[in-house]
Design an enzyme around this catalytic site. Sequence first.
Site, short mmCIF file in Angstrom:
data_model
loop_
_atom_site.label_atom_id
_atom_site.label_comp_id
_atom_site.label_asym_id
_atom_site.label_seq_id
_atom_site.Cartn_x
_atom_site.Cartn_y
_atom_site.Cartn_z
N HIS A 82 29.44 -2.83 84.92
CA HIS A 82 30.01 -2.36 86.19
C HIS A 82 31.48 -2.73 86.22
CE1 HIS A 82 30.15 -1.17 90.38
NE2 HIS A 82 31.02 -2.17 90.51
N ASP A 161 21.98 0.34 101.22
CA ASP A 161 23.38 0.30 100.77
C ASP A 161 24.07 1.62 101.08
OD1 ASP A 161 25.77 -0.54 99.27
OD2 ASP A 161 25.14 1.06 97.93
N ARG A 168 30.62 1.12 106.55
CA ARG A 168 31.77 0.27 106.21
C ARG A 168 33.00 1.13 105.95
NH1 ARG A 168 29.90 -2.32 101.11
NH2 ARG A 168 31.95 -3.26 101.05
N SER A 183 26.37 -4.94 98.06
CA SER A 183 26.35 -3.51 97.76
C SER A 183 26.21 -3.26 96.27
CB SER A 183 27.65 -2.88 98.30
OG SER A 183 27.80 -1.57 97.85
N LYS A 187 22.16 -2.72 93.86
CA LYS A 187 21.88 -1.56 93.01
C LYS A 187 21.58 -2.00 91.57
CE LYS A 187 25.61 0.19 94.86
NZ LYS A 187 26.76 0.93 95.36
N1 URA Z 1 31.39 -0.31 95.04
C1 URA Z 1 30.20 -0.38 95.68
O1 URA Z 1 29.21 0.15 95.22
N2 URA Z 1 30.15 -1.08 96.83
C2 URA Z 1 31.22 -1.72 97.37
O2 URA Z 1 31.09 -2.33 98.39
C3 URA Z 1 32.45 -1.62 96.69
C4 URA Z 1 32.50 -0.91 95.53
#
Ligand code: URA
Length: 410
Positions: A82, A161, A168, A183, A187
């Site tokens: 990521h 999320d 947000r 968040s 995932k």
């Molecule tokens: N990427 C995400 O998936 N969530 C966030 O809060 C920020 C970046």
Amino acid sequence: MHVPLLIERKRDGGELSPAEIQALVEGFTSGAIPEAQMSALAMAIFFRGMSEAETAALTLAMRDSGRVHRWPANTPPKVDKHSTGGIGDKVSLILAPLLACEGFWVPMISGRGLGITGGTLDKLESIPGFRVNVPEAEGLRQLERIGVFMAGQTADLCPADRKLYALRDVTGTVPSIPLIVASIMSKKLAESLDRLVLDVKFGLGAFMKTRAEAEALGAALAGAGNRNGVRTTLRLTPMDEPLGHTVGNALEVSESVATLQNRGPADLLALTLELCAAVSDRPASVFAAHLASGAAWERFVQLVEAQSGDATALERLNAIHAAPVIEPLPAPRAGILSRLDAGAIGRASVQLGAGRKVATDPVDFAVGFSGIRKVGSPLAEGEPVLTIHARTAGAAAAARTELGAAFTIE
Ligand code: URA
């Protein structure tokens, strides 16, 4: 549960229990808790922060709001990467097939462009026919056959999320470390990975402007992974100038193709190999060998074909997506390029149409920048600092103006 009391407690700097956090997430996901209350809670969290225990409870409650993947027994280690988002960051397209060449399973769930940073899904969709929607059973078959898929988040993965992120986005509560950690990591935990490498960027073109901010975010993200059984390795990498020589969807896929064919730029290659080595515990040289032998390129072609993409288009993407206006941005004088602001390049690429200003905007695959020179390069007067690919002459002129102050030649 009396939601206003919980909001007030967080507002006043108190702590919520795991059971309270779970009930809040469940209530919000089901619609029982309205957006107004969740927005207020998100703002309270933004200002007051969360303890490690609260962040962990929020992450797990969000993970459990949807399907948590169960892998068949005795299958290879599941690995993913990521990145917190950069300009010209096309590492995933090269890293995923490279890890598959080493026998790992790479069930990569990617995102779309966010703000000024590009998204892997948008880049992949510039390949004609490429399908980012991979149903679960098909994904498993693809892993068994070629060890990799690259897909978007399915509807049943972390619905909390999806809902909270949308809230947000419009309530000024995106840049909160506990909310970002919950968040991203909910995932990743729902994918039931064995290993994850995090590339947390800092600098002019990153979400986190300073190394100290990136360290704090990185430590919180890695902690959430490691405490929950995902061996998580962290890299903090600078994002002051774009990665590689291209920014823009089809242009970046073309550069990825060149890199997979062992003709990639040094910075992109070095970062990709470093992240592969970090997540696999194997030397970078084994991955370099997969590039040199053609194995990584072959694996990428298999991936594209498996997801209905036209692999014969990969080496002619720039012709397929040729922008109507292609013109250089000349150096106003001779000297050394000492600064090239990735943030300004990212903003200009969104203005050209390579990214979205609002979530419903279409993405223009053809536009962006190529031939971007690296900081430290000598430039003759009039030599291109980069080449602009635009839909119209007006858009190219606007990019030229936007980029006028984006670089320094000394
Ligand atoms: N990427 C995400 O998936 N969530 C966030 O809060 C920020 C970046």
